[in-house]
Write a protein that holds these residues in place. Sequence first.
Motif, short mmCIF file in Angstrom:
data_model
loop_
_atom_site.label_atom_id
_atom_site.label_comp_id
_atom_site.label_asym_id
_atom_site.label_seq_id
_atom_site.Cartn_x
_atom_site.Cartn_y
_atom_site.Cartn_z
N LEU A 181 0.83 -1.20 0.00
CA LEU A 181 0.00 0.00 0.00
C LEU A 181 0.86 1.25 0.00
O LEU A 181 1.89 1.30 0.68
CB LEU A 181 -0.89 0.03 1.25
CG LEU A 181 -1.81 -1.15 1.49
CD1 LEU A 181 -2.35 -1.13 2.91
CD2 LEU A 181 -2.94 -1.13 0.49
N SER A 229 -0.03 5.18 0.89
CA SER A 229 -1.14 5.99 1.39
C SER A 229 -0.73 7.43 1.59
O SER A 229 0.44 7.75 1.78
CB SER A 229 -1.67 5.42 2.71
OG SER A 229 -0.74 5.66 3.75
N GLN A 268 -6.47 7.70 6.34
CA GLN A 268 -5.45 7.47 5.33
C GLN A 268 -6.16 6.90 4.13
O GLN A 268 -7.06 6.09 4.26
CB GLN A 268 -4.36 6.54 5.83
CG GLN A 268 -4.77 5.11 6.00
CD GLN A 268 -3.61 4.22 6.37
OE1 GLN A 268 -2.50 4.66 6.57
NE2 GLN A 268 -3.88 2.94 6.48
N PHE A 304 -5.59 5.26 0.15
CA PHE A 304 -4.59 4.54 -0.60
C PHE A 304 -4.56 5.01 -2.04
O PHE A 304 -5.53 4.87 -2.78
CB PHE A 304 -4.86 3.04 -0.51
CG PHE A 304 -4.98 2.57 0.91
CD1 PHE A 304 -3.90 2.67 1.77
CD2 PHE A 304 -6.17 2.09 1.40
CE1 PHE A 304 -4.00 2.27 3.09
CE2 PHE A 304 -6.28 1.68 2.72
CZ PHE A 304 -5.20 1.78 3.57
N ARG A 313 -2.53 0.42 -4.36
CA ARG A 313 -2.70 -0.73 -3.48
C ARG A 313 -2.75 -2.03 -4.29
O ARG A 313 -3.29 -2.05 -5.40
CB ARG A 313 -3.93 -0.59 -2.61
CG ARG A 313 -5.23 -0.58 -3.36
CD ARG A 313 -6.37 -0.16 -2.42
NE ARG A 313 -7.64 -0.35 -3.05
CZ ARG A 313 -8.12 0.36 -4.06
NH1 ARG A 313 -7.41 1.32 -4.56
NH2 ARG A 313 -9.29 0.10 -4.57
N GLU A 363 -9.68 3.43 1.79
CA GLU A 363 -9.18 4.23 2.89
C GLU A 363 -9.48 3.53 4.20
O GLU A 363 -10.30 2.62 4.26
CB GLU A 363 -9.80 5.62 2.89
CG GLU A 363 -11.30 5.64 3.18
CD GLU A 363 -11.87 7.04 3.16
OE1 GLU A 363 -12.26 7.55 4.22
OE2 GLU A 363 -11.91 7.63 2.06
N SER A 399 -5.75 1.96 11.92
CA SER A 399 -4.69 1.72 10.95
C SER A 399 -3.43 1.19 11.61
O SER A 399 -2.94 1.77 12.58
CB SER A 399 -4.36 3.02 10.22
OG SER A 399 -3.18 2.89 9.47
N CYS A 409 -0.73 1.02 9.75
CA CYS A 409 0.25 1.88 9.08
C CYS A 409 0.47 3.21 9.81
O CYS A 409 1.50 3.84 9.64
CB CYS A 409 -0.20 2.17 7.66
SG CYS A 409 -0.37 0.71 6.62
N CYS A 416 -11.32 7.33 -4.55
CA CYS A 416 -10.94 5.99 -4.95
C CYS A 416 -11.86 5.57 -6.08
O CYS A 416 -13.08 5.61 -5.95
CB CYS A 416 -11.08 5.05 -3.75
SG CYS A 416 -10.53 3.39 -4.09
#
Length: 138
Positions: free
Chosen positions: A8, A10, A17, A19, A22, A29, A35, A37, A132
């Motif tokens: 990913l 981001s 967050q 993406f 991905r 998201e 998350s 990350c 997205c």
Amino acid sequence: MCDTPVALVSLVTGKRQWFIARIGFPACETNLNSSVCAHDLSEPAPLVILELTLDPRTRSNPLVIGDPHIRFHAGAPLRTFSGETLGNLCVWTPSPAPRDYPPNRPSACGHWPGKSWPKWSFTVRSLSNVGCSTSARR
């Protein structure tokens, strides 16, 4: 990437967050509170967590205890040359890393978990206008 099923990239804005690239993860998201990350964002170097269920930062995370049951994570913050954190690059897998990771796979993640990470320069016009799309999914 890194011989993992999920990779990913981001960008972080507010409490989420999203993406921009991905592979292996269908969500566009996630909320930063859920998350894994998010732990990368304040780190000066790549963060590698070999077993997320054993790490106090991540063991109760919804993505660890529920679907998709993340067990291994490696990630690094993406920063501008001036030091502003924009997001991160991460990889993860639903199985823990091997006990001898990374020595048995020295080139699997390139420089990970090295001490240096390149600072990337970005021009961001408007984070709020990027969404997205189904064409970006893999």
